[in-house]
Write a protein that holds these residues in place. Structure first.
Motif, PDB file in Angstrom:
ATOM      1  N   ALA A  96      11.682   7.359  -6.630  1.00 32.57           N
ATOM      2  CA  ALA A  96      11.450   6.002  -7.127  1.00 32.57           C
ATOM      3  C   ALA A  96      12.511   5.033  -6.623  1.00 32.57           C
ATOM      4  O   ALA A  96      12.209   3.891  -6.254  1.00 32.57           O
ATOM      5  N   ALA A  97      13.776   5.495  -6.578  1.00 32.23           N
ATOM      6  CA  ALA A  97      14.853   4.630  -6.092  1.00 32.23           C
ATOM      7  C   ALA A  97      14.677   4.313  -4.617  1.00 32.23           C
ATOM      8  O   ALA A  97      14.867   3.165  -4.187  1.00 32.23           O
ATOM      9  N   ALA A  98      14.324   5.327  -3.822  1.00 31.14           N
ATOM     10  CA  ALA A  98      14.119   5.109  -2.383  1.00 31.14           C
ATOM     11  C   ALA A  98      13.000   4.101  -2.145  1.00 31.14           C
ATOM     12  O   ALA A  98      13.106   3.215  -1.279  1.00 31.14           O
ATOM     13  N   THR A  99      11.921   4.207  -2.909  1.00 30.42           N
ATOM     14  CA  THR A  99      10.792   3.288  -2.748  1.00 30.42           C
ATOM     15  C   THR A  99      11.161   1.887  -3.190  1.00 30.42           C
ATOM     16  O   THR A  99      10.828   0.895  -2.522  1.00 30.42           O
ATOM     17  N   THR A 100      11.859   1.788  -4.323  1.00 36.49           N
ATOM     18  CA  THR A 100      12.277   0.476  -4.820  1.00 36.49           C
ATOM     19  C   THR A 100      13.205  -0.208  -3.831  1.00 36.49           C
ATOM     20  O   THR A 100      13.056  -1.403  -3.539  1.00 36.49           O
ATOM     21  N   ALA A 129       4.500  12.835  -3.522  1.00 34.72           N
ATOM     22  CA  ALA A 129       5.346  11.646  -3.669  1.00 34.72           C
ATOM     23  C   ALA A 129       6.413  11.609  -2.584  1.00 34.72           C
ATOM     24  O   ALA A 129       6.711  10.552  -2.014  1.00 34.72           O
ATOM     25  N   ARG A 130       7.011  12.783  -2.309  1.00 33.96           N
ATOM     26  CA  ARG A 130       8.026  12.846  -1.240  1.00 33.96           C
ATOM     27  C   ARG A 130       7.407  12.529   0.109  1.00 33.96           C
ATOM     28  O   ARG A 130       8.028  11.854   0.944  1.00 33.96           O
ATOM     29  N   ALA A 131       6.203  13.016   0.347  1.00 40.46           N
ATOM     30  CA  ALA A 131       5.523  12.718   1.609  1.00 40.46           C
ATOM     31  C   ALA A 131       5.211  11.231   1.714  1.00 40.46           C
ATOM     32  O   ALA A 131       5.329  10.635   2.795  1.00 40.46           O
ATOM     33  N   ALA A 132       4.823  10.612   0.612  1.00 37.68           N
ATOM     34  CA  ALA A 132       4.482   9.184   0.625  1.00 37.68           C
ATOM     35  C   ALA A 132       5.719   8.327   0.890  1.00 37.68           C
ATOM     36  O   ALA A 132       5.668   7.363   1.661  1.00 37.68           O
ATOM     37  N   VAL A 133       6.839   8.684   0.264  1.00 34.09           N
ATOM     38  CA  VAL A 133       8.043   7.864   0.442  1.00 34.09           C
ATOM     39  C   VAL A 133       8.659   8.073   1.821  1.00 34.09           C
ATOM     40  O   VAL A 133       9.383   7.211   2.325  1.00 34.09           O
ATOM     41  N   SER A 134       8.359   9.200   2.461  1.00 30.67           N
ATOM     42  CA  SER A 134       8.890   9.438   3.806  1.00 30.67           C
ATOM     43  C   SER A 134       8.339   8.445   4.822  1.00 30.67           C
ATOM     44  O   SER A 134       8.909   8.275   5.899  1.00 30.67           O
ATOM     45  N   CYS A 135       7.225   7.774   4.484  1.00 28.50           N
ATOM     46  CA  CYS A 135       6.673   6.739   5.362  1.00 28.50           C
ATOM     47  C   CYS A 135       7.475   5.436   5.270  1.00 28.50           C
ATOM     48  O   CYS A 135       7.297   4.541   6.100  1.00 28.50           O
ATOM     49  N   LEU A 136       8.349   5.352   4.260  1.00 26.85           N
ATOM     50  CA  LEU A 136       9.092   4.123   4.021  1.00 26.85           C
ATOM     51  C   LEU A 136      10.565   4.221   4.378  1.00 26.85           C
ATOM     52  O   LEU A 136      11.199   3.211   4.700  1.00 26.85           O
ATOM     53  N   GLU A 185       0.821  -1.205   0.000  1.00 24.18           N
ATOM     54  CA  GLU A 185       0.000   0.000   0.000  1.00 24.18           C
ATOM     55  C   GLU A 185       0.858   1.259   0.000  1.00 24.18           C
ATOM     56  O   GLU A 185       0.573   2.225  -0.724  1.00 24.18           O
ATOM     57  N   HIS A 186       1.916   1.276   0.804  1.00 27.74           N
ATOM     58  CA  HIS A 186       2.812   2.436   0.839  1.00 27.74           C
ATOM     59  C   HIS A 186       3.513   2.626  -0.504  1.00 27.74           C
ATOM     60  O   HIS A 186       3.665   3.764  -0.988  1.00 27.74           O
ATOM     61  N   ALA A 187       3.957   1.532  -1.115  1.00 30.13           N
ATOM     62  CA  ALA A 187       4.648   1.626  -2.399  1.00 30.13           C
ATOM     63  C   ALA A 187       3.714   2.117  -3.503  1.00 30.13           C
ATOM     64  O   ALA A 187       4.090   2.962  -4.323  1.00 30.13           O
ATOM     65  N   LEU A 188       2.483   1.605  -3.528  1.00 33.75           N
ATOM     66  CA  LEU A 188       1.528   2.032  -4.548  1.00 33.75           C
ATOM     67  C   LEU A 188       1.132   3.489  -4.366  1.00 33.75           C
ATOM     68  O   LEU A 188       0.828   4.183  -5.348  1.00 33.75           O
ATOM     69  N   ALA A 189       1.134   3.976  -3.127  1.00 36.26           N
ATOM     70  CA  ALA A 189       0.851   5.393  -2.889  1.00 36.26           C
ATOM     71  C   ALA A 189       1.913   6.275  -3.547  1.00 36.26           C
ATOM     72  O   ALA A 189       1.611   7.337  -4.107  1.00 36.26           O
TER      73      ALA A 189
END
Length: 313
Positions: free
Chosen positions: A139-143, A118-125, A97-101
């Protein structure tokens, strides 16, 4: 055989049911660990004393819960507790769910000025400084998060449940949580978090290499991927994440790593994978496919071994 069926059931439940947003046991555990660390980790203490207190805190937070789980699992209907613990330890649904966000936010961002969501979403990961990340950086941080957390939360959980049941899976998950909280090499945690970091390295060593092998097999050219990944991972901090991320990057045919901004400053991490293609929305989805396909591969192998053991014994 029952362990294999529990693994498959928990995986199916995790794909259907979201984790509780409030009152998750791991969140409560994290709150307890934070309070204990604040009480015990005093800057005025010597390095040796802080290491000893950190190791004591690790034992106090993990061993009673593991022993209680082992006792309750041996009782009638203990398999229900095992299923619940396994479901809570997997965490793949939340990761997806976090990745798809992030994927949705990136698709809606036409320019770098639109990358705020997008930056706010990846900050959860991730713990890095996301405010300065561009499209490829997000994208790299999420991957990277999907690949590494897939190893920690999914594959290592499957491994330790298959080896030692619910107590084994719980022990790994609790230690991994403590490492995420305390395993920093800064002034505050270098000594206090030493035991958590080393224990997590030990528990994660074999699962990380099995995860890397899984990524290599699913990406094709497994021998070439493993050789290249082994060379690249030598320069990565930590003994486990490098091989996982390198095999994941090579399997996805992308570039990961490199200079990365953190709140304390930029870290010059080595490059992993190939040098020609950066991460994007497709690489995030590709990383999740590696996890999903790898999970079914593992579950199939565990079930096959369980069936074979019935004929052997």
């Amino acid at each position: 055989m029952s362990s294999a069926l529990l693994l498959i059931t928990a995986w199916l439940l995790d794909g259907i049911i979201a984790e509780p947003r409030r009152g998750h046991p791991l969140c409560l555990f994290g709150n307890l660990a934070e309070r204990l660390e604040q009480r015990l980790n005093q800057p005025k203490l010597s390095s040796k004393r802080r290491r000893l207190l950190g190791a004591s805190a690790l034992v106090m937070l993990t061993i009673p819960a593991v022993l209680l789980t082992a006792w309750l699992s041996s009782m009638a209907y203990g398999w229900l507790l095992e299923l619940l613990i396994l479901f809570l330890c997997l965490g793949a649904h939340s990761l997806r769910e976090h990745a798809l966000a992030v994927v949705r936010a990136l698709r809606q961002a036409r320019h770098d000025n639109d990358l705020g969501p997008a930056r706010a979403a990846v900050s959860c990961l991730v713990s890095r400084d996301t405010n300065s990340l561009g499209r490829e950086g997000v994208a790299a941080a999420t991957t990277e998060s999907v690949l590494e957390n897939g190893n920690d939360a999914l594959f290592a959980t499957l491994f330790w449940f298959a080896i030692a049941g619910a107590p084994g899976a719980l022990l790994h998950r609790l230690v991994n949580t403590l490492d995420a909280m305390w395993g920093y090499r800064d002034q505050r945690f270098a000594d206090f978090g030493w035991a958590a970091a080393r224990t997590d390295d030990l528990l994660g060593w074999l699962p990380a290499r099995l995860t890397a092998l899984t990524y290599a097999l699913l990406g094709g050219r497994p021998l070439t991927t493993l050789r290249q990944a082994s060379r690249q991972a030598r320069h990565w901090p930590g003994i486990n994440p490098g091989i996982v991320l390198a095999c994941g990057a090579l399997a996805l045919r992308i570039r990961l790593g490199g200079p990365t901004p953190y709140p304390a400053g930029e870290r010059l991490r080595p490059w992993l994978g190939v040098s020609s293609r950066g991460a994007d929305e497709a690489s995030i989805q590709g990383a999740w496919r590696l996890l999903r396909q790898g999970a079914w591969l593992w579950l199939g192998a565990i079930l096959s071994l369980a069936i074979a053991s019935l004929y052997i014994y």
